[in-house]
Motif scaffolding. Structure first.
Motif, short mmCIF file in Angstrom:
data_model
loop_
_atom_site.label_atom_id
_atom_site.label_comp_id
_atom_site.label_asym_id
_atom_site.label_seq_id
_atom_site.Cartn_x
_atom_site.Cartn_y
_atom_site.Cartn_z
N THR A 64 -9.97 4.07 6.19
CA THR A 64 -9.01 3.34 7.00
C THR A 64 -7.65 4.04 7.01
N LEU A 65 -7.01 4.03 8.17
CA LEU A 65 -5.65 4.51 8.34
C LEU A 65 -4.80 3.33 8.81
N VAL A 66 -3.73 3.04 8.08
CA VAL A 66 -2.83 1.94 8.46
C VAL A 66 -1.47 2.54 8.77
N LEU A 67 -0.95 2.20 9.94
CA LEU A 67 0.38 2.66 10.36
C LEU A 67 1.30 1.46 10.48
N HIS A 68 2.47 1.56 9.86
CA HIS A 68 3.48 0.49 9.92
C HIS A 68 4.62 0.95 10.83
N TYR A 69 5.17 0.01 11.61
CA TYR A 69 6.18 0.34 12.61
C TYR A 69 7.51 -0.31 12.30
N ASN A 70 8.59 0.36 12.73
CA ASN A 70 9.92 -0.23 12.62
C ASN A 70 10.19 -1.11 13.85
N ALA A 71 11.39 -1.64 13.95
CA ALA A 71 11.73 -2.55 15.06
C ALA A 71 11.66 -1.86 16.42
N ALA A 72 11.83 -0.54 16.44
CA ALA A 72 11.77 0.21 17.70
C ALA A 72 10.34 0.61 18.08
N GLY A 73 9.35 0.22 17.27
CA GLY A 73 7.96 0.55 17.57
C GLY A 73 7.57 1.97 17.20
N LYS A 74 8.30 2.57 16.27
CA LYS A 74 8.01 3.93 15.80
C LYS A 74 7.39 3.85 14.41
N VAL A 75 6.49 4.79 14.10
CA VAL A 75 5.80 4.81 12.81
C VAL A 75 6.81 5.11 11.71
N LYS A 76 6.84 4.22 10.70
CA LYS A 76 7.74 4.41 9.57
C LYS A 76 7.00 4.61 8.25
N LEU A 77 5.72 4.23 8.21
CA LEU A 77 4.94 4.33 6.97
C LEU A 77 3.47 4.57 7.32
N ILE A 78 2.85 5.49 6.59
CA ILE A 78 1.43 5.80 6.77
C ILE A 78 0.70 5.49 5.47
N GLN A 79 -0.42 4.78 5.58
CA GLN A 79 -1.27 4.52 4.42
C GLN A 79 -2.70 4.85 4.83
N PHE A 80 -3.40 5.64 4.01
CA PHE A 80 -4.80 5.88 4.32
C PHE A 80 -5.63 5.77 3.05
N SER A 81 -6.87 5.29 3.26
CA SER A 81 -7.74 4.95 2.14
C SER A 81 -9.18 5.34 2.44
N THR A 82 -9.94 5.51 1.36
CA THR A 82 -11.37 5.75 1.51
C THR A 82 -12.13 4.44 1.68
N ARG A 83 -11.45 3.34 1.54
CA ARG A 83 -12.09 2.02 1.70
C ARG A 83 -12.04 1.57 3.16
N ASN A 84 -12.97 0.67 3.52
CA ASN A 84 -12.96 0.14 4.89
C ASN A 84 -11.95 -1.00 4.98
N THR A 85 -11.73 -1.51 6.17
CA THR A 85 -10.71 -2.54 6.38
C THR A 85 -11.00 -3.83 5.62
N ASP A 86 -12.26 -4.15 5.36
CA ASP A 86 -12.60 -5.37 4.64
C ASP A 86 -12.31 -5.27 3.13
N ASP A 87 -12.41 -4.06 2.58
CA ASP A 87 -12.23 -3.86 1.14
C ASP A 87 -10.84 -3.35 0.76
N LEU A 88 -10.04 -3.03 1.73
CA LEU A 88 -8.73 -2.43 1.50
C LEU A 88 -7.78 -3.42 0.83
N LYS A 89 -7.12 -2.98 -0.25
CA LYS A 89 -6.12 -3.80 -0.95
C LYS A 89 -4.87 -2.96 -1.12
N LEU A 90 -3.88 -3.21 -0.27
CA LEU A 90 -2.64 -2.46 -0.33
C LEU A 90 -1.62 -3.17 -1.21
N CYS A 91 -0.74 -2.41 -1.79
CA CYS A 91 0.30 -2.96 -2.65
C CYS A 91 1.41 -3.54 -1.78
N GLU A 92 1.84 -4.72 -2.09
CA GLU A 92 2.89 -5.38 -1.32
C GLU A 92 4.26 -4.95 -1.78
#
Length: 163
Positions: free
Chosen positions: A135-163
């Motif tokens: 899984t690749l997770v992209l987080h956006y700022n208020a302007a809709g631009k990518v500000k953070l990239i997270q990628f994992s070997t887990r699928n979306t159902d098993d993914l546990k990201l740190c808050e």
């Protein structure tokens, strides 16, 4: 008198020889391969010793214990890259000092389809894409631009990201 001078010289020389300069470990340029889910050929599901051996210039390490905040990891704060080993993901911030295989940091949300296709899960501030490695997770700022990239070997159902 000669013995005193001799002892003084010996003590000076021995104290100088004890002080050794040690160079900071070098890692070279960090290369983030988005499509294959690797940083310098290191996947998100490796353990702490493997990361430390491959990239010895880390700024901090948190062992995988029951009390660790995010399950442990190896952190490169000066390069804005973090390896979360227990949760099997890598996080890349917008102050990345390295190279991206696809220029995602600062990219507009509407321009990502050409590289990544449609996201599997969409939210107001992030998208999750299914990749060959997980899984690749992209987080956006208020302007809709990518500000953070997270990628994992887990699928979306098993993914546990740190808050």
């Amino acid at each position: 008198m000669k013995n005193i001078i001799f002892l003084f010289l010996i003590s000076c020389i021995s104290s100088i020889s004890m002080g050794q300069l040690k160079a900071k470990p070098k890692c070279g340029t960090f290369v983030v391969d988005i499509l294959n889910g690797k940083v310098n050929n290191i996947k998100p599901d490796v353990n702490i010793p493997e990361i430390k051996d491959a990239l010895p210039c880390f700024t901090s390490v948190e062992e995988e214990t029951a009390t660790s905040k995010c399950g442990g990891g190896v952190f490169y704060k000066d390069r804005d890259i973090s390896f979360f080993t227990s949760r099997d993901y890598i996080e890349i911030g917008e102050k990345l000092k390295g190279q991206l295989s696809i220029p995602l940091i600062g990219a507009s949300r509407s321009s990502l389809f050409k590289w990544l296709g449609n996201p599997k899960i969409k939210d107001d501030t992030w998208d999750a894409f299914v990749m060959a490695y997980g899984t690749l997770v992209l987080h956006y700022n208020a302007a809709g631009k990518v500000k953070l990239i997270q990628f994992s070997t887990r699928n979306t159902d098993d993914l546990k990201l740190c808050e």
